[in-house]
Design a protein around this motif. Structure first.
Motif, PDB file in Angstrom:
ATOM      1  N   MET A  97      64.820  -6.733 -18.021  1.00  0.00           N
ATOM      2  CA  MET A  97      63.841  -6.735 -16.931  1.00  0.00           C
ATOM      3  C   MET A  97      63.917  -8.040 -16.152  1.00  0.00           C
ATOM      4  N   ALA A  98      63.887  -9.157 -16.873  1.00  0.00           N
ATOM      5  CA  ALA A  98      63.851 -10.466 -16.214  1.00  0.00           C
ATOM      6  C   ALA A  98      65.112 -10.705 -15.396  1.00  0.00           C
ATOM      7  N   TYR A 100      66.755  -8.623 -13.636  1.00  0.00           N
ATOM      8  CA  TYR A 100      66.817  -7.836 -12.408  1.00  0.00           C
ATOM      9  C   TYR A 100      66.408  -8.628 -11.158  1.00  0.00           C
ATOM     10  N   PRO A 101      65.181  -9.186 -11.105  1.00  0.00           N
ATOM     11  CA  PRO A 101      64.853  -9.990  -9.915  1.00  0.00           C
ATOM     12  C   PRO A 101      65.734 -11.231  -9.781  1.00  0.00           C
ATOM     13  N   LEU A 102      66.168 -11.804 -10.898  1.00  0.00           N
ATOM     14  CA  LEU A 102      67.007 -13.007 -10.812  1.00  0.00           C
ATOM     15  C   LEU A 102      68.359 -12.687 -10.175  1.00  0.00           C
ATOM     16  N   ARG A 104      68.820  -9.821  -8.073  1.00  0.00           N
ATOM     17  CA  ARG A 104      68.740  -8.993  -6.875  1.00  0.00           C
ATOM     18  C   ARG A 104      67.686  -9.389  -5.861  1.00  0.00           C
ATOM     19  N   PHE A 105      66.720 -10.217  -6.236  1.00  0.00           N
ATOM     20  CA  PHE A 105      65.615 -10.520  -5.314  1.00  0.00           C
ATOM     21  C   PHE A 105      65.739 -11.939  -4.786  1.00  0.00           C
ATOM     22  N   GLU A 106      65.115 -12.147  -3.621  1.00  0.00           N
ATOM     23  CA  GLU A 106      64.881 -13.517  -3.170  1.00  0.00           C
ATOM     24  C   GLU A 106      63.386 -13.745  -3.249  1.00  0.00           C
ATOM     25  N   PHE A 107      62.950 -14.745  -3.954  1.00  0.00           N
ATOM     26  CA  PHE A 107      61.509 -14.997  -4.033  1.00  0.00           C
ATOM     27  C   PHE A 107      61.276 -16.472  -4.337  1.00  0.00           C
ATOM     28  N   LYS A 110      62.404 -18.858  -7.653  1.00  0.00           N
ATOM     29  CA  LYS A 110      63.588 -18.327  -8.336  1.00  0.00           C
ATOM     30  C   LYS A 110      64.505 -19.443  -8.842  1.00  0.00           C
ATOM     31  N   GLU A 174      71.813   0.661  -4.814  1.00  0.00           N
ATOM     32  CA  GLU A 174      70.418   0.259  -4.769  1.00  0.00           C
ATOM     33  C   GLU A 174      69.785   0.736  -3.459  1.00  0.00           C
ATOM     34  N   GLU A 184      60.942  -0.032  -7.345  1.00  0.00           N
ATOM     35  CA  GLU A 184      61.759  -1.083  -7.961  1.00  0.00           C
ATOM     36  C   GLU A 184      61.987  -0.781  -9.439  1.00  0.00           C
ATOM     37  N   TRP A 188      65.586  -0.175 -11.324  1.00  0.00           N
ATOM     38  CA  TRP A 188      65.993  -0.895 -12.545  1.00  0.00           C
ATOM     39  C   TRP A 188      66.306   0.111 -13.666  1.00  0.00           C
TER      40      TRP A 188
END
Lengths: 280, 295
Positions: A97-98, A100-102, A104-107, A110, A174, A184, A188
Motif C-alpha cells: 500500500m505504502a 503505491y503513492p510513493l 505514482r503520486f505527487e504530494f 513525499k 492506470e 485509487e 492498486w
C-alpha cells in the motif's frame, strides 16, 4: 594433434578434480546437518558409538515422538506459524500500500518521507531492542505473541522493493482504469498488486526466513516459554535438555525442514531477489 | 474542481501511507532517536529515568569488561578476509558452466537460510569434546586428548568465528556470482586467446572487475563481525571466563540481565561509532578506483 589430445585429457582431469573439490565442499556445508539428522534418528546407546554410523541401525523415530509428546513441539511449531504468518501478511499488505503513492503520486511530504526511510538504512539502531522493549511495555504487549512480529511487520526494504516494481508498470494501464471510473484503491488492488506478484513473492520468502529464524526478540519480549516460536524454544531447551541431545537434534530438524522446503521450492526467486536486493 | 481532485489525491496518498508510517514511526524512527537520548539517562527496571549527562559514557571508558568485549569484537574482524577470499573462489567455481553446478550452489547456500540457532546447535554437537570430530581424531590416533573447541579460553572465540565463516560463505558467494555475471564474458575470452593463464585472468581481469562487489561484501561482513551476537550467545554465552565475550553480548547482558537500559544504550552507541569508523576505513581503502565499475 598430439597436443590437442593431451589438452583434452588434461581438461577432463581438471573437470573431475573440480567436481571432486566441489563435492568435498558440499559435504563440509551439509555434513553437520546430516550428522544431526542421523543423531536424531538413533537410539540413545548409539549416539556416541565409534565408528560413527551415518545411517542409523536400528533407525528409530522415538526422539521425534518424545519431542512432540513430552516437549510439546507442536505448540512451538504453531507459535512459529502464527508469528510468521502475522509478520508476512502485515508487511505484504502495508508495504505494498505504502509503495503505491510513493511510486505514482505527487504530494507534499513525499520527498521527506522517502528520505527518512532511506536514512534508516544508515543510521545506527543500536538500542533498537531496548527501546522496542520499553515501547511494548507501555503498550502492554509484553508476553504477547503479537509483540514478536509487530516491530518487523513493516520493512523499508519491502516498501522499496514494491516501489521499484510499481515504477515499471506502464501508466496507460492506470489511466485506462481511471477513465473506466476505478478508484485509487481499485487501481492498486486490480492493477498494481497483480502486476507486482514476483516482487511480492520475493518479499514473502524473505520475510518468511526472517520471522521463522528470529529468536532473540522472542526471548526478550515473551516471558512464558510456552509462547516461544521454534527457534527461541530450541535455544531455551538446549540448556535444559543438554543431557539428552537426540531430543534437541530432533527438535532442530523439525525447525529447519520448513525453511529448507520453502527455499528449495522458491530458490530462483530467492537467489535473484537476494542479488538484486543487495545491489539496490 | 481540479483543485478538489488534487486535494483528494493528497488525502488518498496519505491514506495509503498511514498504516506503514505508523509502524515505521514507532518501531524504526523512534528507536533510532530515543536510543541516542537514552544513553544520557539512568533507567532502572521500575521505569524511573533520570538525566545524568555524560555519566554513562564516562563509566564506559573505565569499564574494563566492556573494553575486553570490544577487543574481542575487533578480533572478530579476522573472519572478513577469509570469508571474502573463500566466497570469491566459490563464486568463480560455481560460475562455470557445468552439469549439476546448480546443485552445488544450492548446497552451499543452505546454511545461509537455516536459523543461527539450528546452525549453532549443530556445530556445538559436532565440536563437543566427545563429538564426532574429536572422536574420529582421537580414535585414528591423530590426537591424544580431545580438543576443547568451545570450552577452552584460547579456542572458544576462534571456533565460533569458524561457524560464522561457514554460515556466511554462501551469502557472499551469491553476491559475487551476480558480480561475475556482470563481467562481460568476451573480456576473459580475449585475454585467454592472448595467452593469459587462468590465474592471470583472475588476478588482472576478474578480481578488478569484482571490486564494487568486494567493497560491498567487505563492508557488510565487517559490520556484522563487529556486531556479532547470535552465534556467541548460543554457542558459548561469552565464556569460558569471558574469553568469547563480545560487545553486543555485553550490551545485551547490561540491558536485559542487569536492567541498566541507559548504560546499555550508551554502550550501544559507542559500538555503533566503532562500526562507523571501520566502515569509513573500508570505503577509503577499497572505494578508490571505483571508475571501473561494470555498469
Amino acid at each position: 594433434m598430439k597436443s590437442s589430445g593431451f589438452y583434452r585429457v588434461s581438461r577432463g582431469v581438471k573437470r573431475v578434480l573440480l567436481y571432486l573439490l566441489m563435492t568435498v565442499i558440499a559435504l563440509i556445508m551439509l555434513g553437520p546437518f546430516l550428522w544431526l539428522l542421523s543423531t536424531s534418528l538413533k537410539e540413545a546407546s548409539y549416539i556416541y558409538a565409534y565408528p560413527p554410523q551415518l545411517i542409523p541401525r536400528p533407525l528409530t523415530l522415538e526422539s521425534y515422538i518424545a519431542v512432540i509428546k513430552q516437549l510439546d513441539f507442536l505448540t512451538y511449531f504453531l507459535n512459529s506459524v502464527f508469528i510468521t504468518v502475522g509478520g508476512i501478511s502485515l508487511n505484504a499488505i502495508f508495504s505494498s500500500m505504502a509503495a503505491y503513492p510513493l511510486a505514482r503520486f505527487e504530494f507534499p511530504g513525499k520527498k521527506i518521507i522517502f528520505a527518512a526511510m532511506i536514512s534508516t538504512m544508515f543510521l545506527p539502531n543500536s538500542a533498537g531492542l531496548i527501546v522496542n522493549f520499553l515501547t511494548m511495555k507501555r503498550l502492554n504487549l509484553v508476553d504477547r505473541r503479537v509483540a514478536v512480529f509487530l516491530p518487523a511487520a513493516v520493512t523499508v526494504f519491502g516498501i522499496f522493493l514494491l516501489r521499484q516494481t510499481y515504477l515499471k508498470i506502464p501508466g496507460e494501464l492506470e489511466d485506462a482504469a481511471r477513465i473506466d471510473g476505478a478508484s485509487e484503491f481499485g487501481i492498486w488492488w486490480r492493477i498494481m498488486l497483480p502486476l507486482s506478484k514476483p516482487a511480492l513473492v520475493t518479499l514473502i520468502i524473505f520475510d518468511f526466513v526472517t520471522h521463522w529464524n528470529s529468536f532473540l526478540w522472542s526471548l526478550i519480549i515473551l516471558q512464558d516459554p510456552k509462547k516461544y516460536p521454534l527457534a527461541a524454544a530450541l535455544q531455551y531447551l538446549q540448556g535444559v535438555f543438554a543431557y539428552d541431545f537426540k531430543l534437541i537434534a530432533a527438535g532442530t530438524v523439525i525447525s529447519v525442514i520448513p525453511i529448507i522446503i520453502v527455499f528449495l521450492v522458491f530458490q530462483k526467486q530467492y537467489m535473484s531477489g537476494m542479488a538484486g536486493a543487495v545491489k539496490a | 474542481m481540479v483543485k478538489n481532485i488534487k486535494a483528494n489525491r493528497v488525502i488518498m496518498a496519505y491514506l495509503f501511507l498511514i498504516p506503514a508510517l505508523v509502524f515505521l514511526l514507532v518501531f524504526r524512527f523512534y528507536p533510532i532517536i530515543a536510543g541516542m537520548i537514552l544513553g544520557f539517562f539512568s533507567y532502572d527496571f521500575l521505569g524511573n529515568s533520570t538525566y545524568i549527562g555524560l555519566a554513562n559514557f564516562q563509566e564506559a571508558f573505565t569499564d574494563r569488561k566492556f573494553w575486553l568485549a570490544m577487543q574481542h569484537s575487533v578480533t572478530y574482524l579476522l573472519v572478513v578476509p577469509f570469508i571474502q577470499l573463500l566466497s570469491i573462489l566459490l563464486a568463480i567455481m560455481v560460475n562455470r558452466k557445468m552439469r549439476g553446478g546448480h546443485i552445488f550452489r544450492l548446497a552451499y547456500y543452505i546454511p545461509v537460510v537455516t536459523s543461527m540457532v539450528a546452525v549453532a546447535i549443530t556445530w556445538k554437537w559436532v565440536l563437543k569434546s566427545n563429538g564426532i570430530i574429536n572422536s574420529i581424531l582421537t580414535n585414528v590416533g591423530l590426537l591424544a586428548t580431545p580438543i576443547a573447541f568451545l570450552t577452552s579460553p584460547e579456542l572458544a572465540l576462534y571456533s565460533v568465528m569458524f561457524v560464522t565463516l561457514w554460515k556466511g560463505l554462501g551469502f557472499y558467494m551469491v553476491i559475487y556470482l551476480a558480480g561475475l555475471q556482470a563481467v562481460p564474458a568476451g573480456l576473459e575470452e580475449v585475454a585467454r586467446l592472448d595467452g593469459a593463464k587462468t590465474w592471470q585472468v583472475w588476478l588482472y581481469i576478474t578480481i578488478p572487475l569484482l571490486r564494487p562487489s568486494i567493497l560491498l561484501c567487505t563492508v557488510l561482513s565487517a559490520m556484522s563481525a563487529l556486531k556479532v551476537f547470535d552465534e556467541i550467545f548460543i554457542m558459548t554465552g561469552g565464556g569460558p571466563i569471558n574469553s568469547s565475550l563480545v560487545a553486543s553480548l555485553y550490551i545485551y547482558q547490561t540491558a536485559f540481565k542487569d536492567y541498566r537500559f541507559g548504560y546499555a544504550a550508551a554502550l550501544g552507541f559507542m559500538l555503533a561509532l566503532v562500526v562507523g569508523i571501520f566502515t569509513i576505513i573500508n570505503f577509503k581503502f577499497l572505494g578508490k578506483g571505483g571508475a571501473n565499475r561494470p555498469q
